[in-house]
Write a protein that holds these residues in place. Sequence first.
Motif, PDB file in Angstrom:
ATOM      1  N   ASN A 144       0.867  -1.181   0.000  1.00  0.00           N
ATOM      2  CA  ASN A 144       0.000   0.000   0.000  1.00  0.00           C
ATOM      3  C   ASN A 144       0.902   1.228   0.000  1.00  0.00           C
ATOM      4  OD1 ASN A 144      -2.493  -1.399   0.270  1.00  0.00           O
ATOM      5  ND2 ASN A 144      -2.127  -1.636   2.459  1.00  0.00           N
ATOM      6  N   ALA A 145       0.549   2.232  -0.802  1.00  0.00           N
ATOM      7  CA  ALA A 145       1.340   3.457  -0.868  1.00  0.00           C
ATOM      8  C   ALA A 145       0.413   4.661  -0.963  1.00  0.00           C
ATOM      9  CB  ALA A 145       2.261   3.421  -2.087  1.00  0.00           C
ATOM     10  N   LEU A 146       0.747   5.692  -0.220  1.00  0.00           N
ATOM     11  CA  LEU A 146      -0.024   6.927  -0.326  1.00  0.00           C
ATOM     12  C   LEU A 146       0.147   7.523  -1.723  1.00  0.00           C
ATOM     13  CD1 LEU A 146       0.651   8.782   3.055  1.00  0.00           C
ATOM     14  CD2 LEU A 146      -1.508   7.811   2.249  1.00  0.00           C
ATOM     15  N   PRO A 147      -0.943   7.946  -2.346  1.00  0.00           N
ATOM     16  CA  PRO A 147      -0.835   8.560  -3.679  1.00  0.00           C
ATOM     17  C   PRO A 147       0.067   9.794  -3.682  1.00  0.00           C
ATOM     18  CG  PRO A 147      -3.120   8.040  -3.185  1.00  0.00           C
ATOM     19  CD  PRO A 147      -2.336   7.807  -1.917  1.00  0.00           C
ATOM     20  N   ASP A 148       0.107  10.540  -2.575  1.00  0.00           N
ATOM     21  CA  ASP A 148       0.908  11.763  -2.498  1.00  0.00           C
ATOM     22  C   ASP A 148       2.389  11.512  -2.229  1.00  0.00           C
ATOM     23  OD1 ASP A 148      -1.419  13.147  -2.929  1.00  0.00           O
ATOM     24  OD2 ASP A 148      -1.694  13.712  -0.823  1.00  0.00           O
ATOM     25  N   ALA A 149       2.761  10.270  -1.980  1.00  0.00           N
ATOM     26  CA  ALA A 149       4.171   9.933  -1.739  1.00  0.00           C
ATOM     27  C   ALA A 149       4.834   9.734  -3.103  1.00  0.00           C
ATOM     28  CB  ALA A 149       4.282   8.690  -0.869  1.00  0.00           C
ATOM     29  N   GLU A 150       5.079  10.836  -3.787  1.00  0.00           N
ATOM     30  CA  GLU A 150       5.489  10.803  -5.190  1.00  0.00           C
ATOM     31  C   GLU A 150       6.800  10.059  -5.417  1.00  0.00           C
ATOM     32  OE1 GLU A 150       5.313  14.836  -6.585  1.00  0.00           O
ATOM     33  OE2 GLU A 150       3.177  15.000  -6.080  1.00  0.00           O
ATOM     34  N   ALA A 151       7.795  10.275  -4.569  1.00  0.00           N
ATOM     35  CA  ALA A 151       9.082   9.590  -4.762  1.00  0.00           C
ATOM     36  C   ALA A 151       8.920   8.085  -4.569  1.00  0.00           C
ATOM     37  CB  ALA A 151      10.129  10.146  -3.808  1.00  0.00           C
ATOM     38  N   ALA A 152       8.178   7.688  -3.558  1.00  0.00           N
ATOM     39  CA  ALA A 152       7.943   6.259  -3.326  1.00  0.00           C
ATOM     40  C   ALA A 152       7.169   5.654  -4.489  1.00  0.00           C
ATOM     41  CB  ALA A 152       7.191   6.045  -2.012  1.00  0.00           C
ATOM     42  N   GLN A 153       6.141   6.348  -4.935  1.00  0.00           N
ATOM     43  CA  GLN A 153       5.351   5.874  -6.067  1.00  0.00           C
ATOM     44  C   GLN A 153       6.236   5.684  -7.304  1.00  0.00           C
ATOM     45  OE1 GLN A 153       2.030   5.240  -6.760  1.00  0.00           O
ATOM     46  NE2 GLN A 153       1.055   5.748  -4.830  1.00  0.00           N
ATOM     47  N   ALA A 154       7.102   6.646  -7.574  1.00  0.00           N
ATOM     48  CA  ALA A 154       7.987   6.554  -8.744  1.00  0.00           C
ATOM     49  C   ALA A 154       8.936   5.369  -8.612  1.00  0.00           C
ATOM     50  CB  ALA A 154       8.771   7.858  -8.913  1.00  0.00           C
ATOM     51  N   ALA A 155       9.470   5.158  -7.423  1.00  0.00           N
ATOM     52  CA  ALA A 155      10.371   4.014  -7.205  1.00  0.00           C
ATOM     53  C   ALA A 155       9.625   2.712  -7.436  1.00  0.00           C
ATOM     54  CB  ALA A 155      10.963   4.057  -5.800  1.00  0.00           C
ATOM     55  N   TYR A 156       8.451   2.582  -6.856  1.00  0.00           N
ATOM     56  CA  TYR A 156       7.691   1.337  -7.019  1.00  0.00           C
ATOM     57  C   TYR A 156       7.367   1.070  -8.486  1.00  0.00           C
ATOM     58  CZ  TYR A 156       7.076   1.626  -1.938  1.00  0.00           C
ATOM     59  OH  TYR A 156       7.289   1.703  -0.591  1.00  0.00           O
ATOM     60  N   ARG A 157       6.952   2.088  -9.200  1.00  0.00           N
ATOM     61  CA  ARG A 157       6.651   1.903 -10.628  1.00  0.00           C
ATOM     62  C   ARG A 157       7.905   1.479 -11.400  1.00  0.00           C
ATOM     63  NH1 ARG A 157       3.525   6.418  -9.605  1.00  0.00           N
ATOM     64  NH2 ARG A 157       5.069   7.781 -10.567  1.00  0.00           N
ATOM     65  N   SER A 158       9.043   2.083 -11.070  1.00  0.00           N
ATOM     66  CA  SER A 158      10.286   1.736 -11.777  1.00  0.00           C
ATOM     67  C   SER A 158      10.721   0.304 -11.471  1.00  0.00           C
ATOM     68  CB  SER A 158      11.406   2.727 -11.434  1.00  0.00           C
ATOM     69  OG  SER A 158      11.946   2.467 -10.151  1.00  0.00           O
ATOM     70  N   TRP A 159      10.260  -0.254 -10.346  1.00  0.00           N
ATOM     71  CA  TRP A 159      10.594  -1.633  -9.975  1.00  0.00           C
ATOM     72  C   TRP A 159       9.560  -2.630 -10.499  1.00  0.00           C
ATOM     73  CZ3 TRP A 159      11.450  -0.193  -4.153  1.00  0.00           C
ATOM     74  CH2 TRP A 159      12.587   0.610  -4.048  1.00  0.00           C
ATOM     75  N   GLY A 160       8.565  -2.143 -11.245  1.00  0.00           N
ATOM     76  CA  GLY A 160       7.609  -3.040 -11.873  1.00  0.00           C
ATOM     77  C   GLY A 160       6.261  -3.165 -11.194  1.00  0.00           C
ATOM     78  N   TYR A 161       5.976  -2.339 -10.212  1.00  0.00           N
ATOM     79  CA  TYR A 161       4.666  -2.372  -9.557  1.00  0.00           C
ATOM     80  C   TYR A 161       3.629  -1.684 -10.436  1.00  0.00           C
ATOM     81  CZ  TYR A 161       6.569  -3.876  -5.067  1.00  0.00           C
ATOM     82  OH  TYR A 161       7.171  -4.589  -4.068  1.00  0.00           O
ATOM     83  N   ARG A 162       2.386  -2.140 -10.318  1.00  0.00           N
ATOM     84  CA  ARG A 162       1.265  -1.467 -10.976  1.00  0.00           C
ATOM     85  C   ARG A 162       0.130  -1.356  -9.968  1.00  0.00           C
ATOM     86  NH1 ARG A 162      -2.748  -5.161 -12.624  1.00  0.00           N
ATOM     87  NH2 ARG A 162      -2.059  -7.313 -12.475  1.00  0.00           N
ATOM     88  N   LYS A 163      -0.637  -0.322 -10.109  1.00  0.00           N
ATOM     89  CA  LYS A 163      -1.770  -0.101  -9.223  1.00  0.00           C
ATOM     90  C   LYS A 163      -2.884  -1.077  -9.587  1.00  0.00           C
ATOM     91  CE  LYS A 163      -5.053   3.497  -7.888  1.00  0.00           C
ATOM     92  NZ  LYS A 163      -5.395   4.917  -8.005  1.00  0.00           N
ATOM     93  N   VAL A 164      -3.397  -1.791  -8.558  1.00  0.00           N
ATOM     94  CA  VAL A 164      -4.498  -2.729  -8.792  1.00  0.00           C
ATOM     95  C   VAL A 164      -5.773  -2.303  -8.066  1.00  0.00           C
ATOM     96  CG1 VAL A 164      -2.996  -4.700  -9.283  1.00  0.00           C
ATOM     97  CG2 VAL A 164      -3.759  -4.280  -6.915  1.00  0.00           C
ATOM     98  N   GLY A 165      -5.695  -1.218  -7.332  1.00  0.00           N
ATOM     99  CA  GLY A 165      -6.876  -0.734  -6.633  1.00  0.00           C
ATOM    100  C   GLY A 165      -6.521   0.325  -5.613  1.00  0.00           C
ATOM    101  N   GLU A 166      -7.528   0.679  -4.832  1.00  0.00           N
ATOM    102  CA  GLU A 166      -7.371   1.655  -3.755  1.00  0.00           C
ATOM    103  C   GLU A 166      -8.019   1.074  -2.510  1.00  0.00           C
ATOM    104  OE1 GLU A 166      -7.575   5.805  -6.271  1.00  0.00           O
ATOM    105  OE2 GLU A 166      -9.447   4.870  -5.622  1.00  0.00           O
ATOM    106  N   ALA A 167      -7.459   1.446  -1.349  1.00  0.00           N
ATOM    107  CA  ALA A 167      -7.977   0.901  -0.097  1.00  0.00           C
ATOM    108  C   ALA A 167      -7.681   1.846   1.059  1.00  0.00           C
ATOM    109  CB  ALA A 167      -7.351  -0.464   0.184  1.00  0.00           C
ATOM    110  N   HIS A 168      -8.460   1.665   2.108  1.00  0.00           N
ATOM    111  CA  HIS A 168      -8.158   2.238   3.419  1.00  0.00           C
ATOM    112  C   HIS A 168      -7.606   1.060   4.216  1.00  0.00           C
ATOM    113  CE1 HIS A 168     -10.202   6.065   2.708  1.00  0.00           C
ATOM    114  NE2 HIS A 168     -11.140   5.365   2.100  1.00  0.00           N
ATOM    115  N   PRO A 169      -6.262   0.930   4.334  1.00  0.00           N
ATOM    116  CA  PRO A 169      -5.666  -0.282   4.893  1.00  0.00           C
ATOM    117  C   PRO A 169      -6.044  -0.583   6.347  1.00  0.00           C
ATOM    118  CG  PRO A 169      -3.999   1.115   3.884  1.00  0.00           C
ATOM    119  CD  PRO A 169      -5.282   1.868   3.849  1.00  0.00           C
TER     120      PRO A 169
END
Length: 184
Positions: A144-169
């Motif tokens: 799970n990653a916060l949408p506003d955590a832009e650097a983390a989001q970019a890292a995850y995408r560069s490592w091959g992650y894709r968004k499969v949904g949204e949740a309140h964890p």
Amino acid sequence: MTVSATITVEPLDGPATARSEPAFRLVYAEVFAEEPYEETSESVEATFRRFRSQVHKSTFRAAIARTADGDPVGIAYGYPLSSKTGWWERLITPVSDDFRREGGQRTFGLMEFAVRAPWRRLGVGRRLHETLLAEGNEERVLLNALPDAEAAQAAYRSWGYRKVGEAHPWEGAPLHDVMLRQLC
């Protein structure tokens, strides 16, 4: 503190991680005090109450990055999701039964991942991530990653992650992106 110091990344099992709790807490509290997380001392304490339970799971594993002097600079930990996981029930838009099928070997749940600011963009995060996943044989990894955590989001995408949904964890949590990476 020198950022050019040699960084080692070590895989840990549950008991070794439990013994390293102060280092995990230091990294976690520092990183997640930043925007957009802005965690409080109470939320850090809640995370480490869960941590103390999680490290006792037989399938728990972690990785820690340290300087040559032993200072912790990054952490990652999690465990494979069991058939009783609640992770999929938290999705805003449900996924198919086949997609959410778990049995303790299919999906590694990456519970926490953090790298202290001076050591970001130096490959430490990627090394932590690779070390953690190299210890298992799961088909995929979920986080799970916060949408506003832009650097983390970019890292995850560069490592091959894709968004499969949204949740309140968890109860009261802000909306997170649920991200998945196929491993095999």
